[in-house]
Design a protein around this motif. Structure first.
Motif, PDB file in Angstrom:
ATOM      1  N   GLU A 219       0.822  -1.221   0.000  1.00 58.13           N
ATOM      2  CA  GLU A 219       0.000   0.000   0.000  1.00 58.13           C
ATOM      3  C   GLU A 219       0.851   1.264   0.000  1.00 58.13           C
ATOM      4  O   GLU A 219       0.447   2.304  -0.535  1.00 58.13           O
ATOM      5  N   ALA A 220       2.061   1.176   0.599  1.00 50.24           N
ATOM      6  CA  ALA A 220       2.927   2.359   0.729  1.00 50.24           C
ATOM      7  C   ALA A 220       3.557   2.783  -0.595  1.00 50.24           C
ATOM      8  O   ALA A 220       4.119   3.873  -0.698  1.00 50.24           O
ATOM      9  N   VAL A 221       3.445   1.930  -1.616  1.00 49.75           N
ATOM     10  CA  VAL A 221       4.000   2.271  -2.934  1.00 49.75           C
ATOM     11  C   VAL A 221       2.998   3.085  -3.758  1.00 49.75           C
ATOM     12  O   VAL A 221       3.375   3.910  -4.591  1.00 49.75           O
ATOM     13  N   VAL A 222       1.714   2.856  -3.503  1.00 46.45           N
ATOM     14  CA  VAL A 222       0.649   3.430  -4.335  1.00 46.45           C
ATOM     15  C   VAL A 222       0.695   4.962  -4.435  1.00 46.45           C
ATOM     16  O   VAL A 222       0.488   5.508  -5.517  1.00 46.45           O
ATOM     17  N   PRO A 223       0.973   5.702  -3.324  1.00 48.94           N
ATOM     18  CA  PRO A 223       1.032   7.163  -3.460  1.00 48.94           C
ATOM     19  C   PRO A 223       2.005   7.639  -4.544  1.00 48.94           C
ATOM     20  O   PRO A 223       1.702   8.601  -5.273  1.00 48.94           O
ATOM     21  N   ALA A 224       3.136   6.967  -4.691  1.00 52.98           N
ATOM     22  CA  ALA A 224       4.114   7.360  -5.719  1.00 52.98           C
ATOM     23  C   ALA A 224       3.545   7.119  -7.111  1.00 52.98           C
ATOM     24  O   ALA A 224       3.706   7.943  -8.018  1.00 52.98           O
ATOM     25  N   MET A 225       2.844   5.990  -7.282  1.00 53.04           N
ATOM     26  CA  MET A 225       2.206   5.715  -8.576  1.00 53.04           C
ATOM     27  C   MET A 225       1.169   6.786  -8.901  1.00 53.04           C
ATOM     28  O   MET A 225       1.103   7.278 -10.040  1.00 53.04           O
ATOM     29  N   LEU A 226       0.363   7.168  -7.907  1.00 52.61           N
ATOM     30  CA  LEU A 226      -0.687   8.176  -8.141  1.00 52.61           C
ATOM     31  C   LEU A 226      -0.079   9.513  -8.559  1.00 52.61           C
ATOM     32  O   LEU A 226      -0.594  10.179  -9.462  1.00 52.61           O
ATOM     33  N   VAL A 227       1.034   9.880  -7.946  1.00 55.41           N
ATOM     34  CA  VAL A 227       1.709  11.146  -8.299  1.00 55.41           C
ATOM     35  C   VAL A 227       2.259  11.071  -9.726  1.00 55.41           C
ATOM     36  O   VAL A 227       2.153  12.025 -10.500  1.00 55.41           O
ATOM     37  N   LEU A 228       2.831   9.916 -10.102  1.00 50.48           N
ATOM     38  CA  LEU A 228       3.401   9.766 -11.449  1.00 50.48           C
ATOM     39  C   LEU A 228       2.323   9.672 -12.530  1.00 50.48           C
ATOM     40  O   LEU A 228       2.596   9.922 -13.701  1.00 50.48           O
ATOM     41  N   ALA A 229       1.093   9.305 -12.138  1.00 55.24           N
ATOM     42  CA  ALA A 229       0.007   9.130 -13.113  1.00 55.24           C
ATOM     43  C   ALA A 229      -0.949  10.315 -13.153  1.00 55.24           C
ATOM     44  O   ALA A 229      -1.857  10.345 -13.984  1.00 55.24           O
ATOM     45  N   CYS A 230      -0.751  11.305 -12.291  1.00 56.53           N
ATOM     46  CA  CYS A 230      -1.741  12.382 -12.163  1.00 56.53           C
ATOM     47  C   CYS A 230      -1.501  13.499 -13.179  1.00 56.53           C
ATOM     48  O   CYS A 230      -0.491  13.528 -13.875  1.00 56.53           O
ATOM     49  N   GLU A 231      -2.439  14.426 -13.200  1.00 54.85           N
ATOM     50  CA  GLU A 231      -2.386  15.536 -14.154  1.00 54.85           C
ATOM     51  C   GLU A 231      -1.121  16.384 -13.976  1.00 54.85           C
ATOM     52  O   GLU A 231      -0.528  16.855 -14.937  1.00 54.85           O
ATOM     53  N   ASP A 232      -0.719  16.593 -12.735  1.00 53.55           N
ATOM     54  CA  ASP A 232       0.465  17.414 -12.439  1.00 53.55           C
ATOM     55  C   ASP A 232       1.744  16.587 -12.298  1.00 53.55           C
ATOM     56  O   ASP A 232       2.708  17.017 -11.658  1.00 53.55           O
ATOM     57  N   SER A 233       1.765  15.408 -12.888  1.00 51.79           N
ATOM     58  CA  SER A 233       2.923  14.525 -12.747  1.00 51.79           C
ATOM     59  C   SER A 233       4.166  15.142 -13.367  1.00 51.79           C
ATOM     60  O   SER A 233       4.068  15.973 -14.275  1.00 51.79           O
ATOM     61  N   PRO A 234       5.337  14.731 -12.894  1.00 53.62           N
ATOM     62  CA  PRO A 234       6.562  15.112 -13.597  1.00 53.62           C
ATOM     63  C   PRO A 234       6.643  14.291 -14.880  1.00 53.62           C
ATOM     64  O   PRO A 234       5.699  13.579 -15.231  1.00 53.62           O
ATOM     65  N   SER A 235       7.743  14.385 -15.592  1.00 53.83           N
ATOM     66  CA  SER A 235       8.027  13.454 -16.680  1.00 53.83           C
ATOM     67  C   SER A 235       9.509  13.131 -16.607  1.00 53.83           C
ATOM     68  O   SER A 235      10.300  13.924 -16.110  1.00 53.83           O
ATOM     69  N   ARG A 236       9.863  11.920 -17.059  1.00 58.07           N
ATOM     70  CA  ARG A 236      11.263  11.487 -17.064  1.00 58.07           C
ATOM     71  C   ARG A 236      11.832  11.442 -15.646  1.00 58.07           C
ATOM     72  O   ARG A 236      12.954  11.844 -15.375  1.00 58.07           O
ATOM     73  N   THR A 237      10.999  10.948 -14.716  1.00 51.35           N
ATOM     74  CA  THR A 237      11.384  10.875 -13.309  1.00 51.35           C
ATOM     75  C   THR A 237      11.266   9.437 -12.831  1.00 51.35           C
ATOM     76  O   THR A 237      10.306   8.742 -13.153  1.00 51.35           O
ATOM     77  N   THR A 238      12.262   8.983 -12.078  1.00 46.97           N
ATOM     78  CA  THR A 238      12.199   7.668 -11.450  1.00 46.97           C
ATOM     79  C   THR A 238      12.004   7.862  -9.956  1.00 46.97           C
ATOM     80  O   THR A 238      12.900   8.357  -9.266  1.00 46.97           O
ATOM     81  N   LEU A 239      10.813   7.529  -9.473  1.00 45.99           N
ATOM     82  CA  LEU A 239      10.524   7.590  -8.037  1.00 45.99           C
ATOM     83  C   LEU A 239      10.678   6.211  -7.437  1.00 45.99           C
ATOM     84  O   LEU A 239      10.212   5.211  -7.998  1.00 45.99           O
ATOM     85  N   CYS A 240      11.345   6.155  -6.294  1.00 49.81           N
ATOM     86  CA  CYS A 240      11.477   4.919  -5.525  1.00 49.81           C
ATOM     87  C   CYS A 240      10.522   5.023  -4.333  1.00 49.81           C
ATOM     88  O   CYS A 240      10.329   6.105  -3.788  1.00 49.81           O
ATOM     89  N   ALA A 241       9.933   3.899  -3.934  1.00 51.68           N
ATOM     90  CA  ALA A 241       8.968   3.937  -2.841  1.00 51.68           C
ATOM     91  C   ALA A 241       8.978   2.633  -2.069  1.00 51.68           C
ATOM     92  O   ALA A 241       8.964   1.548  -2.653  1.00 51.68           O
ATOM     93  N   GLY A 242       9.006   2.747  -0.743  1.00 49.22           N
ATOM     94  CA  GLY A 242       8.905   1.580   0.124  1.00 49.22           C
ATOM     95  C   GLY A 242       8.797   1.993   1.573  1.00 49.22           C
ATOM     96  O   GLY A 242       9.456   2.949   2.002  1.00 49.22           O
TER      97      GLY A 242
END
Length: 304
Positions: A219-242
């Motif tokens: 569940e703790a990974v999902v917030p990073a996915m939501l940020v990368l998939a949202c309207e205000d997402s960055p591009s060309r960014t690698t987010l790590c989450a755990g």
């Protein structure tokens, strides 16, 4: 001002969403208003077998919570099945805004003992699977002038892990795919990012002690996915989450030094390797062209 993390009206495809992280990605997007195509072949961790029930169960969960979802059992390794999957989403909802490439398998062994078929299959699922889905959604995203694509990379691809040469090669290849697609997609507002999760799922349960697995709830990974998939997402960014911790990973380039080309350049390069590899003043190139620019700039300065 609208909430960029409100996905109402958006259509998402999540691959490998019948269990583990993919299921939570699908539930997380649906909970925030997205219509979700839940894709899962329903196979085992090593990629064998198939069952449509895994995807359907997640669809039922989303519907029970008041969301909209449809199931799909395509293998991401089959391009025509993937094209039909994307068409299913278009026929149902008229668009595809978000693609989360999550499907994957493991065939772990040391490189010396690994069968080449196991190497090839892992590349086929992780790398070519993501290529197939991205290729199928790309024209739709171009025509609508909007798209968010999340590739699932891994710390194994970024930094290595014993016994996972096939998985690591495939996962870093997805970073390379992201680098170029984010450049090509920019003019169409298609943003492409990578997610490197650390989570306790079927694929990691045998690798860590119980108290650590408890902290690494997927569940703790999902917030990073939501940020990368949202309207205000960055591009060309690698987010790590755990474990509720979030980092970013970058491919950087050191400043380097100009040595010229003489018969003893190999000897001088070896002697100066510590300076060439020094992280002081390193940078994140905007594209591959930046490497050549740095090299030529230093060469021209040295010959003035």
């Amino acid at each position: 001002m609208s909430n960029p993390l409100d996905f109402s009206g958006r259509v998402a495809i999540v691959t490998g969403a019948g269990g583990g992280l993919g299921r939570l990605h699908a539930l997380g997007l649906a909970a925030r208003g997205a219509k979700v195509l839940v894709n899962d072949l329903g196979g085992t961790v090593n990629g064998s077998g198939s069952s449509a029930s895994a995807a359907q169960k997640v669809v039922d969960e989303i519907k029970a919570a008041g969301g909209e979802a449809i199931a799909n059992g395509a293998s991401v390794t089959d391009f025509s099945a993937v094209q039909a999957m994307v068409q299913q989403a278009i026929d149902t909802w008229g668009r595809v805004d978000i693609l989360v490439n999550n499907a994957g398998i493991l065939r772990d062994k040391s490189f010396a003992k690994m069968d080449l078929d196991d190497f090839r299959l892992v590349l086929d699922v992780h790398l070519m699977g993501a290529v197939h889905t991205t290729k199928a959604v790309w024209p739709h995203m171009v025509s609508q002038g909007y798209g968010r694509i999340v590739m699932t990379t891994s710390s194994t691809g970024l930094y290595g892990n014993f016994g996972q040469s096939n998985y690591g090669a495939a996962k870093l290849a997805l970073v390379g795919l992201m680098q170029t697609l984010s450049l090509e997609g920019a003019k169409h507002d298609i943003r492409v990012n990578c997610l490197a999760p650390t989570a306790a799922t079927r694929m990691t349960e045998g690798l860590m002690p119980a108290p650590v697995l408890e902290m690494l709830r997927p569940e703790a990974v999902v917030p990073a996915m939501l940020v990368l998939a949202c309207e205000d997402s960055p591009s060309r960014t690698t987010l790590c989450a755990g474990a509720g911790t979030y980092e970013a990973a970058f491919v950087t380039m050191t400043k380097g030094m100009h040595l010229g080309l003489t018969p003893d350049t190999p000897e001088r390069l070896l002697a100066n390797l510590a300076e060439v590899t020094s992280r002081t003043g390193d940078s994140v190139p905007a594209s591959g062209a930046d490497q050549g620019t740095n090299e030529v700039t230093q060469a021209m300065a040295a010959h003035r």
